[in-house]
Design a protein around this motif. Structure first.
Motif, PDB file in Angstrom:
ATOM      1  N   MET A 284     -39.193   0.155 -10.257  1.00  0.00           N
ATOM      2  CA  MET A 284     -38.012   0.832 -10.752  1.00  0.00           C
ATOM      3  C   MET A 284     -38.328   2.319 -10.918  1.00  0.00           C
ATOM      4  N   ALA A 285     -37.447   3.166 -10.447  1.00  0.00           N
ATOM      5  CA  ALA A 285     -37.663   4.608 -10.521  1.00  0.00           C
ATOM      6  C   ALA A 285     -37.442   5.107 -11.945  1.00  0.00           C
ATOM      7  N   GLU A 286     -38.210   6.097 -12.286  1.00  0.00           N
ATOM      8  CA  GLU A 286     -38.058   6.719 -13.604  1.00  0.00           C
ATOM      9  C   GLU A 286     -36.922   7.735 -13.553  1.00  0.00           C
ATOM     10  N   HIS A 287     -36.127   7.769 -14.583  1.00  0.00           N
ATOM     11  CA  HIS A 287     -35.020   8.719 -14.663  1.00  0.00           C
ATOM     12  C   HIS A 287     -35.279   9.664 -15.812  1.00  0.00           C
ATOM     13  N   GLU A 288     -35.205  10.957 -15.506  1.00  0.00           N
ATOM     14  CA  GLU A 288     -35.384  11.957 -16.546  1.00  0.00           C
ATOM     15  C   GLU A 288     -34.008  12.393 -17.029  1.00  0.00           C
ATOM     16  N   HIS A 289     -33.752  12.257 -18.306  1.00  0.00           N
ATOM     17  CA  HIS A 289     -32.445  12.588 -18.877  1.00  0.00           C
ATOM     18  C   HIS A 289     -32.103  14.046 -18.599  1.00  0.00           C
ATOM     19  N   GLY A 290     -30.886  14.278 -18.083  1.00  0.00           N
ATOM     20  CA  GLY A 290     -30.422  15.632 -17.814  1.00  0.00           C
ATOM     21  C   GLY A 290     -30.800  16.172 -16.459  1.00  0.00           C
ATOM     22  N   SER A 291     -31.342  15.342 -15.580  1.00  0.00           N
ATOM     23  CA  SER A 291     -31.793  15.838 -14.282  1.00  0.00           C
ATOM     24  C   SER A 291     -30.808  15.542 -13.152  1.00  0.00           C
ATOM     25  N   MET A 292     -29.674  14.932 -13.454  1.00  0.00           N
ATOM     26  CA  MET A 292     -28.721  14.560 -12.418  1.00  0.00           C
ATOM     27  C   MET A 292     -28.007  15.798 -11.872  1.00  0.00           C
ATOM     28  N   ASN A 293     -27.850  15.838 -10.541  1.00  0.00           N
ATOM     29  CA  ASN A 293     -27.102  16.914  -9.902  1.00  0.00           C
ATOM     30  C   ASN A 293     -25.645  16.475  -9.811  1.00  0.00           C
ATOM     31  N   TYR A 294     -24.764  17.172 -10.484  1.00  0.00           N
ATOM     32  CA  TYR A 294     -23.373  16.753 -10.548  1.00  0.00           C
ATOM     33  C   TYR A 294     -22.431  17.753  -9.891  1.00  0.00           C
ATOM     34  N   GLU A 295     -22.942  18.634  -9.016  1.00  0.00           N
ATOM     35  CA  GLU A 295     -22.091  19.612  -8.344  1.00  0.00           C
ATOM     36  C   GLU A 295     -21.055  18.934  -7.447  1.00  0.00           C
ATOM     37  N   ALA A 296     -21.460  17.909  -6.710  1.00  0.00           N
ATOM     38  CA  ALA A 296     -20.529  17.213  -5.819  1.00  0.00           C
ATOM     39  C   ALA A 296     -19.414  16.548  -6.622  1.00  0.00           C
ATOM     40  N   GLN A 297     -19.765  15.982  -7.767  1.00  0.00           N
ATOM     41  CA  GLN A 297     -18.760  15.332  -8.607  1.00  0.00           C
ATOM     42  C   GLN A 297     -17.758  16.362  -9.123  1.00  0.00           C
ATOM     43  N   GLU A 298     -18.236  17.519  -9.526  1.00  0.00           N
ATOM     44  CA  GLU A 298     -17.334  18.566 -10.019  1.00  0.00           C
ATOM     45  C   GLU A 298     -16.419  19.063  -8.912  1.00  0.00           C
ATOM     46  N   LYS A 299     -16.934  19.226  -7.679  1.00  0.00           N
ATOM     47  CA  LYS A 299     -16.100  19.655  -6.557  1.00  0.00           C
ATOM     48  C   LYS A 299     -15.028  18.612  -6.247  1.00  0.00           C
ATOM     49  N   THR A 300     -15.405  17.353  -6.267  1.00  0.00           N
ATOM     50  CA  THR A 300     -14.454  16.276  -5.991  1.00  0.00           C
ATOM     51  C   THR A 300     -13.364  16.249  -7.047  1.00  0.00           C
TER      52      THR A 300
END
Length: 44
Positions: A1-17
């Motif tokens: 299982m991959a480790e997820h670092e809180h706050g590291s998600m790239n959300y530019e595509a979501q904002e554009k959509t």
């Protein structure tokens, strides 16, 4: 299982959509309202 670092998600595509969706929705509502007003004026 991959480790997820809180706050590291790239959300530019979501904002554009979301911005595109809101723009489309706003323009659609304006067109519908204009059509309704024109129908109310000219169709009796």
């Amino acid at each position: 299982m991959a480790e997820h670092e809180h706050g590291s998600m790239n959300y530019e595509a979501q904002e554009k959509t979301f911005a595109g969706f809101m723009s489309f929705t706003t323009k659609s509502v304006i067109v519908i309202l204009v059509l309704l007003v024109l129908m109310a004026i000219f169709i009796r």
